[in-house]
Enzyme design. Sequence first.
Site, short mmCIF file in Angstrom:
data_model
loop_
_atom_site.label_atom_id
_atom_site.label_comp_id
_atom_site.label_asym_id
_atom_site.label_seq_id
_atom_site.Cartn_x
_atom_site.Cartn_y
_atom_site.Cartn_z
N GLY A 235 0.78 -1.43 -0.04
CA GLY A 235 -0.09 -0.07 -0.11
C GLY A 235 0.91 1.48 -0.03
O GLY A 235 2.08 1.35 -0.01
N HIS A 236 0.21 2.28 -0.01
CA HIS A 236 0.85 3.74 -0.20
C HIS A 236 1.61 4.01 1.00
O HIS A 236 1.05 3.77 1.99
CB HIS A 236 -0.02 4.87 -0.53
CG HIS A 236 -1.64 5.06 0.31
ND1 HIS A 236 -2.40 5.81 0.07
CD2 HIS A 236 -1.66 4.12 1.42
CE1 HIS A 236 -3.38 5.74 0.86
NE2 HIS A 236 -2.74 5.08 1.86
N ASN A 237 2.51 4.80 1.03
CA ASN A 237 3.58 5.30 2.00
C ASN A 237 4.17 3.93 2.92
O ASN A 237 4.68 4.23 3.68
CB ASN A 237 2.72 6.14 2.90
CG ASN A 237 2.47 7.71 2.24
OD1 ASN A 237 1.27 7.44 1.69
ND2 ASN A 237 3.35 8.44 2.05
#
EC number: 2.3.1.191
Length: 346
Positions: A235-237
């Site tokens: 996922g993001h980050n």
Amino acid sequence: MSIKLSALAEELGLEYTGADIEISGVNTLDKAGPDEISFLVNPKYQQQLETTKAGCVLTSGPYAERVRSALVSTNVYMDLAKIINLFAKPQGCLTGVSELAFIHPDASVDGTATVYPFAFIGEGAEIGSNTVLFPGVYVGEGTRVGANCILYPNVVVMGGLSLGDNVILQPGAVLGGDGFGFAQTPAGHMKIPQIGTVAVEDDVEIGANSAIDRAALDTTRIKRGTKIDNLVQIGHNVEIGEHCLIVGLVGIGGSTVVGNGVILAGQAGVADNTRIGDGVIVGGQCGVSGKLEPGVKVSGTPAMPYATFLKAAGVCVPKLPDMFKRLKKLEMELESMKKAVGEDNE
């Protein structure tokens, strides 16, 4: 390709025993022929040493006397990888840049790179030396791809990303798609633009059909030497440390930080904002959230110490049907006692 056993031993810095035969390939103990080298990594297969037709066996010292010819190693698995690399035939048949590829006039492609037909290289993108882009590869605007990388067919690297040197992206891998970010509104789910990036450092390999989301605002980062299997979702980050192993079907929620040397076994799930320390081993199908201290081994859902999981799953769970029957019997007996006491009080 073929190579003398003596030359192979010199190449690897190993000793050999038996005849100096010509080696033309690598195979398993039960299928190898007289001109092939085989290997014994796991001692449980040692009985096959008596029947193998392999011309030579890569093995550790204690087993060398049990075969006609042996290549003697203290790290069989590592030396096996080196041997297979010598005999492996690279994928592909093209060199240079195909006229059927699209390369934006403002993109930069090193003269030693190979670009197959129907690859797309966007405005301002940079492709490093000796890098290979197979058919169907998409490299977005402003993305930098380092030296000696291989992007196999249908890989997507969206705009504004960076890949280090010696990166391998297996077919269908997607880097830099939008992270899963939506705001709840009275009218429904409002998309939150994902305007960050993805940075993949040197010597990373990412498996087929895996997806690594771009950050919402900053960077999703995969650090040096990490290997990611097929069908993994990051996922993001998220930040993945150095030299991690992420096995197939793992899912990692946004803003999670994974330390160095971590192993996430198949189908493990990691919740958003989790912190996983260096050297942690997470078992298959394990559910992880919160924080894991460095060096722990966990399994189960929710995650628990591996020894506790073994007791729960291996000892307690098989007894649950019998325990349920005993509980029902005790409940019936208790109910009978309550009725008897009530009748006596009357």
